[in-house]
Design an enzyme around this catalytic site. Structure first.
Site, PDB file in Angstrom:
ATOM      1  N   ASP A  62       0.849  -1.187   0.000  1.00 24.98           N
ATOM      2  CA  ASP A  62       0.000   0.000   0.000  1.00 24.98           C
ATOM      3  C   ASP A  62       0.889   1.243   0.000  1.00 24.98           C
ATOM      4  O   ASP A  62       1.701   1.438   0.916  1.00 24.98           O
ATOM      5  CB  ASP A  62      -0.916  -0.009   1.237  1.00 24.98           C
ATOM      6  N   THR A  95      -2.526   5.776  -4.207  1.00 25.54           N
ATOM      7  CA  THR A  95      -1.454   6.432  -3.447  1.00 25.54           C
ATOM      8  C   THR A  95      -0.073   6.100  -4.002  1.00 25.54           C
ATOM      9  O   THR A  95       0.850   6.911  -3.877  1.00 25.54           O
ATOM     10  CB  THR A  95      -1.524   6.018  -1.964  1.00 25.54           C
ATOM     11  N   THR A  96       0.088   4.926  -4.598  1.00 31.30           N
ATOM     12  CA  THR A  96       1.352   4.600  -5.256  1.00 31.30           C
ATOM     13  C   THR A  96       1.426   5.289  -6.610  1.00 31.30           C
ATOM     14  O   THR A  96       2.466   5.853  -6.979  1.00 31.30           O
ATOM     15  CB  THR A  96       1.489   3.074  -5.438  1.00 31.30           C
ATOM     16  N   ASP A 407      -8.911   0.586   1.886  1.00 37.21           N
ATOM     17  CA  ASP A 407      -8.802   1.091   0.522  1.00 37.21           C
ATOM     18  C   ASP A 407     -10.080   0.794  -0.268  1.00 37.21           C
ATOM     19  O   ASP A 407     -10.550   1.632  -1.048  1.00 37.21           O
ATOM     20  CB  ASP A 407      -7.603   0.459  -0.188  1.00 37.21           C
TER      21      ASP A 407
END
Length: 539
Positions: A62, A95-96, A407
């Protein structure tokens, strides 16, 4: 005068070199952070093992968790950590991607700086490209009905596909959608408060044993049995207290000198009488389940009080965290009670059953069959909430499952906020590359040159997806571009079949808010970094 002029010229040139060095150092630091998480992108992305100072280990892919755990010192590297947090707050997913995207945009900006283009021109062109990108994403999106449960499940499954628990996505994705449906407030149809969904983890069992509780909740605190108190209560009347069931202390620091045994006996009797009166008031009010908030000033409850309450057949759960009070109030419909004088039945919550259960990790208390309150005050407090109990074979898997489920909840919330989806698998980024490059050809001068570099930077997402999946990235991205040039906007990289396919037909969709927010935040961060020409240390 001539000598002074020469000195001034040298100083100006030196200042320009310093600004260039600072800018390049900032870009290098931010790119290093982006490269650190790039291998975690996509369904076939790698996991990171994060070892903490105390020896604790976290295994995750994550992006938000990895970035949050990184220990960086450079200010611009910290900006990328804040960027990941902002994406997590806004969309909850991507988010990555947002960090990888930012790194690619910085690389494009670096090459433009080497061509002696002014950073202000680059920043202005990138921000202009960001506005074009938002329009392109909006045009390629597909509106959905928020009550279309299947589409929401598909988006949640896509979010979970890159996680450790991807094999359990058929169980967790519908659970996430149902949890959001449960807590959705009709008064605020375009948002969901995820604080109304409590996620607990429990060791023992498998992921298939995970359960969603909608008309009840779970407490990780066990029932107090130090004095043989009850562990099962039917037709429960639940009170939440914020005062202490222990002997009072003076308001200021002072000592009381006791000289003989008679005085000791008198003090003990007074304490006993004081506590017994409080416990009798609790019993007389009709309470049979007592929740006691943790106290930092003195003991919230002592053994003497627990003994009295046990004899009165009152079930006691102590050490309730302050952060959980709001959720408990909304779930049970009980009002926090701050003093024994205001301990009244109208502030109680009601449930059919409160029972303690055994798990491999320890005891938990389950509340089921919550009844609607009768008083107007309690009706105003009671809100629809949901509790999810995630079970795992070890703590690392359970913790990662909790992050993955969060998520999935955020993805469903994103669809509530902006009811549109786009195809996944790098399709939005490829479409941005092609459409922005076309727009760049319509412009002239430096703007055209900068926008072309801005457009090419988005290819990093499909390129990395192919690379992490073990495919030939150049051949795969070239094939993907050809499909999009032919008008196939929904085509992306299918890592399971190792080819380029229509992602919508494969049920791989993501909320529009995720790429929209990622492009906007990454562009603004790059523009901010480009405008920094010096770092000033202060005391």
């Amino acid at each position: 005068m001539a000598v002074e002029g020469v000195k001034k010229g040298k100083g100006t040139a030196g200042q320009g070199d310093k600004q260039r060095d600072v800018r390049m150092a900032n870009i290098a630091a931010a790119k290093a952070v982006a490269d650190a998480v790039r291998t975690s992108l996509g369904p076939r992305g790698m996991d990171k093992m994060i070892v903490h100072e105390g020896g604790d280990v976290t295994i995750t892919n994550d992006g938000a968790t990895i970035m949050d755990k990184l220990e960086v010192h450079h200010p611009c590297a910290k900006m990328l950590i804040e960027l990941s947090r902002a994406q997590d707050v806004e969309a909850g997913d991507g988010t990555t991607s947002v960090v990888v995207m930012c790194g690619a945009l910085l690389k494009a900006a670096q090459s433009l700086l080497h061509k002696e283009i002014h950073p202000s021109d680059i920043a202005a062109s990138f921000l202009e490209g960001g506005r074009y990108a938002a329009e392109i994403l909006q045009n390629m999106s597909r509106q959905i009905d928020i009550n279309d449960r299947e589409t929401l499940i598909k988006a949640a499954v896509t979010s979970l596909s890159s996680k450790v628990v991807s094999q359990n996505s058929a169980l967790l994705a519908p659970m996430a959608v149902d949890a959001v449906y449960t807590v959705r407030d009709p008064a605020f149809p375009d948002n969901v408060d995820l604080n109304n969904i409590k996620v607990h983890t429990c060791l023992g069992g498998t992921m298939e044993d995970t359960e969603l509780i909608t008309n009840g909740t779970i407490f990780k605190q066990k029932a107090s049995q130090s004095a043989g108190g009850p562990t099962k209560v039917q037709n429960a009347k639940i009170a939440l207290i914020q005062f202490q069931l222990s002997p009072p202390k003076t308001d200021m620091e002072m000592q009381v000198a006791i000289k003989d045994y008679q005085q000791i006996d008198r003090v003990i009797k007074q304490e006993r009488k004081y506590l017994l009166e409080m416990c009798k008031k609790i019993k007389d009010a009709g309470c049979n389940v007592l929740l006691i908030q943790k106290s930092i000033l003195r003991d919230a409850v002592n053994e003497q009080s627990l003994d009295f309450l046990a004899k009165m057949k009152i079930m006691v759960l102590k050490d309730i965290e302050r952060n959980d009070v709001d959720f408990i109030t909304k779930t049970l419909g009980c009002l926090p009670i701050s003093s024994i004088d205001s301990f009244k039945a109208e502030k109680f919550g009601h449930a059919d059953l409160v029972v303690q259960e055994s798990t491999p990790e320890g005891k938990i208390v389950r509340v089921t069959g919550i009844k609607p309150p009768t008083t107007e005050i309690a009706k105003a407090v009671l809100k629809p909430t949901a509790t999810v109990l995630i079970k795992g074979s070890n703590s690392l898997l359970a913790a990662e499952a909790e992050r993955s489920f969060h998520d999935a909840l955020c993805v469903v919330r994103s669809l509530v906020k902006k009811t549109a989806v786009v195809a996944g698998g790098g399709a939005p980024e490829t479409q941005l590359t092609i459409k922005l490059a076309k727009k760049a050809r319509e412009l002239e001068g430096i703007r055209s040159f900068c926008l072309k570099s801005y457009a090419e930077a988005f290819e990093i997402i499909p390129y990395t997806l192919a690379e992490n999946a073990g495919l030939n990235p150049v051949r795969t991205v070239t094939e993907l571009r050809n499909k999009h040039n032919e008008g196939e906007e929904g085509h992306g990289i299918n890592v399971r079949k190792a080819c380029v396919t229509d992602m919508s037909s494969e049920n791989v969709v993501v909320p529009l808010l995720v790429p929209h927010s990622a492009v906007k935040l990454a562009t603004e961060t790059v523009a901010m970094i480009l405008k920094i020409d010096d770092i000033v240390q202060t005391r």
